[in-house]
Write a protein that holds these residues in place. Sequence first.
Motif, mmCIF file in Angstrom:
data_model
loop_
_atom_site.group_PDB
_atom_site.id
_atom_site.type_symbol
_atom_site.label_atom_id
_atom_site.label_comp_id
_atom_site.label_asym_id
_atom_site.label_seq_id
_atom_site.Cartn_x
_atom_site.Cartn_y
_atom_site.Cartn_z
ATOM 1 N N ASP A 58 0.839 -1.208 0.000
ATOM 2 C CA ASP A 58 0.000 0.000 0.000
ATOM 3 C C ASP A 58 0.868 1.250 0.000
ATOM 4 O O ASP A 58 0.558 2.229 -0.687
ATOM 5 C CB ASP A 58 -0.925 0.021 1.214
ATOM 6 N N ALA A 59 1.944 1.216 0.772
ATOM 7 C CA ALA A 59 2.833 2.380 0.848
ATOM 8 C C ALA A 59 3.473 2.662 -0.509
ATOM 9 O O ALA A 59 3.651 3.819 -0.890
ATOM 10 C CB ALA A 59 3.910 2.155 1.911
ATOM 11 N N ARG A 61 2.110 2.119 -3.383
ATOM 12 C CA ARG A 61 1.093 2.753 -4.234
ATOM 13 C C ARG A 61 0.928 4.228 -3.867
ATOM 14 O O ARG A 61 0.746 5.077 -4.727
ATOM 15 C CB ARG A 61 -0.241 2.027 -4.105
ATOM 16 N N GLU A 62 0.996 4.541 -2.576
ATOM 17 C CA GLU A 62 0.841 5.924 -2.109
ATOM 18 C C GLU A 62 2.073 6.774 -2.389
ATOM 19 O O GLU A 62 1.965 7.967 -2.622
ATOM 20 C CB GLU A 62 0.578 5.955 -0.598
ATOM 21 N N HIS A 63 3.256 6.177 -2.305
ATOM 22 C CA HIS A 63 4.519 6.898 -2.445
ATOM 23 C C HIS A 63 5.359 6.227 -3.541
ATOM 24 O O HIS A 63 6.144 5.323 -3.250
ATOM 25 C CB HIS A 63 5.292 6.909 -1.124
#
Length: 186
Positions: A58-59, A61-63
């Motif tokens: 998830d991280a 995808r966010e960053h």
Amino acid sequence: MLSGRRYLLDLSPGQEEMCEEFGDICRSVWNTALEQRREYRRRGAWMNYAPQCAELADAKREHPWLKAAPSHALQQTLKDLDRACPAYTSQRCSACGFVTEGNRESQAVFRCKAPGCGHRDHADVNAAKNIKAAGHAVSACGDLGTSRSAKQEPVSRATGRTPSQGNPRAAAQGGSQIPGRPTSTG
């Protein structure tokens, strides 16, 4: 008998830059994960390698800058943090590694309850030995002895910019967030 070998790693300038970027990203993951663990502890909850490793996808995808480093390097960073995190260092025996709440008899007295061990020490000295053995040398916050903050986002090798440099305010401040590393103009 085990024998060791020593090698000198001779990197090209491109490889050197890539390794530095991977190190910057791993340092950022370390500091973020440590801060997350501290926040969980303040709330009386617990966080360690497994849930943080699950959050890496998830991280990424966010960053998007996290994608520059190999996943196994980021996962190893979280494993290293697990080993170096000071939690339970005062309950872990520095001689045999046995962990139980009963090892710490009082604020000052440590006595290992593992069968056949019986190691005794001052509780703080025992904890310090565990931290030293785990390699807790990386500063979790503050300066790493360089001219930049440990919590700063790494510069992307692909673009030469930090993710925040897309912000007009960052551009108005005049370029690279990391001294000595120029930003590309396009």
